[in-house]
Design an enzyme around this catalytic site. Sequence first.
Site, PDB file in Angstrom:
ATOM      1  CB  SER A  63      -0.944   0.019   1.202  1.00  0.00           C
ATOM      2  OG  SER A  63      -2.085  -0.734   0.893  1.00  0.00           O
ATOM      3  CE1 TYR A 190      -4.749  -1.207  -4.411  1.00  0.00           C
ATOM      4  CE2 TYR A 190      -5.316  -3.535  -4.364  1.00  0.00           C
ATOM      5  CZ  TYR A 190      -5.001  -2.368  -3.702  1.00  0.00           C
ATOM      6  OH  TYR A 190      -4.937  -2.358  -2.331  1.00  0.00           O
ATOM      7  CE1 TYR A 238      -4.025   0.266   4.931  1.00  0.00           C
ATOM      8  CE2 TYR A 238      -2.560  -0.632   6.583  1.00  0.00           C
ATOM      9  CZ  TYR A 238      -2.875  -0.406   5.270  1.00  0.00           C
ATOM     10  OH  TYR A 238      -2.048  -0.849   4.305  1.00  0.00           O
ATOM     11  CB  VAL A 256      -0.211  -5.875   4.158  1.00  0.00           C
ATOM     12  CG1 VAL A 256      -1.492  -5.301   4.689  1.00  0.00           C
ATOM     13  CG2 VAL A 256      -0.273  -6.113   2.684  1.00  0.00           C
TER      14      VAL A 256
HETATM   15  N1  GLU Z   1      -2.322  -5.341  -2.019  1.00  0.00           N
HETATM   16  C1  GLU Z   1      -2.841  -5.256  -0.675  1.00  0.00           C
HETATM   17  C2  GLU Z   1      -4.347  -5.428  -0.679  1.00  0.00           C
HETATM   18  O1  GLU Z   1      -4.995  -4.850  -1.457  1.00  0.00           O
HETATM   19  C3  GLU Z   1      -2.451  -3.950  -0.117  1.00  0.00           C
HETATM   20  C4  GLU Z   1      -2.931  -3.753   1.289  1.00  0.00           C
HETATM   21  C5  GLU Z   1      -2.008  -2.964   2.126  1.00  0.00           C
HETATM   22  O2  GLU Z   1      -0.801  -2.925   1.944  1.00  0.00           O
HETATM   23  O3  GLU Z   1      -2.535  -2.354   3.024  1.00  0.00           O
HETATM   24  O4  GLU Z   1      -4.907  -6.151   0.079  1.00  0.00           O
END
Ligand code: GLU
Length: 303
Positions: A63, A190, A238, A256
Site C-alpha cells: 500500500s 492495482y 488505516y 502489509v
Molecule cells: N495489495 C494489498 C491489498 O490490497 C495492499 C494492502 C495494504 O498494503 O494495506 O490487500
Amino acid sequence: MDLSEILARIGRDMAVAPDRGKVATYIPELACIDPARFGMAVATADGQLFCVGDAEVPFSIQSVSKVFTLALALGRQGETLWQRVGREPSGHAFNSILQLEHEAGIPRNPFINAGALVVTDALLAGRSRDDVLAELLGFVRQAAGDDTIGIDAAVAASEAAHGDRNAALAHFMAAHGNLRNPAHETCAAYFNQCAIEMSCRQLALAGRFLVGGPDMPRRIPPSPLRRILALMMTCGHYDASGDFAFRVGLPGKSGVGGGILVIAPGRASIAVWSPGLNTNGNSQLGTIAMERLAAKTDWTVFS
Ligand code: GLU
C-alpha cells in the site's frame, strides 16, 4: 547524537525485539518472509543517506504504492478526482466493505483499498494497464534515481489468485457507477502496483519528492504535495492513523508487506521495513522504530 548513531542504536534494539508482530498471510507469497528482518533508511534534505540493518533487501511495498499513484492521479486529474474519493479517515479496516455501502460507493480516502482502486481506475482512463504500470514504474524509478526497481510478478499473481475481497470492492463501486474500467482490469493494475519491490534505501530515495526544500527533487507542484502529506497524516495507517500521528507526529504510509514511508517535511524521507504486523496491519517494529527516530531527532510537524 548524530543520525548514523541514532539509526545504529535503533537497529541494535530492533534486532533483539521479542514481539515482532505477524507476517501477513492473506497474500500467500508474503507469508514466507522472515519476520527477523529489519531495515531502515533516511535520505536527508541536504543529500545524505543513512542506512541500517536490511536496508538493501527488496520487499513488497504494497500500500505504500498508493502514495505514488495518488501523486500521478492528482497530476492527471487535479481536483476532479475528489468527486470519486473522499479525504476522511475511515475508522475501518483497510479492506472494509461496510462503509462503502453506507456511502454509496464513494470510498472515504485514497489510502484504503477501495479508494486506491478508484485512483488506479482514474489512471487507467483511456490507457492500457501496461501504459499505466510503465508510467508508475517510470515515476518511482526517476524519483529514486534507480532504474532497477521493478514489479515482483509472483506477488502480483499471488494476490490476484486470492483477490476476491478487492474484486468485491471494485464490483461494488462499479455497481454505484464509480468505476470506469472493467473491475478485473482495475484490480489487475492495482495488484501489480502493490507488487512493486523496493529496498528501504530505494524507498527513502523515492520519497524525497515529498520532502520539499531547495535541493529535493520536484516531481509535483506544492499544492498536491501538501495534500498528499495531509492524507498520509490522517489516513496513512488505516484504523491506526490517529495512533501513528500521536506516537510519531509525521505523515506516513504503511503497507502489509511491513514497509512504511515517512516524511519529515523539509528534513528527510524515511523508509523502514519489518514484515511482522501489529493488529492494525501496520509494521510492528517499523512503527516503534519511527517513534524512536522522531523522538531522538525531534522531527515533527507539530512545532
Ligand atoms: N495489495 C494489498 C491489498 O490490497 C495492499 C494492502 C495494504 O498494503 O494495506 O490487500
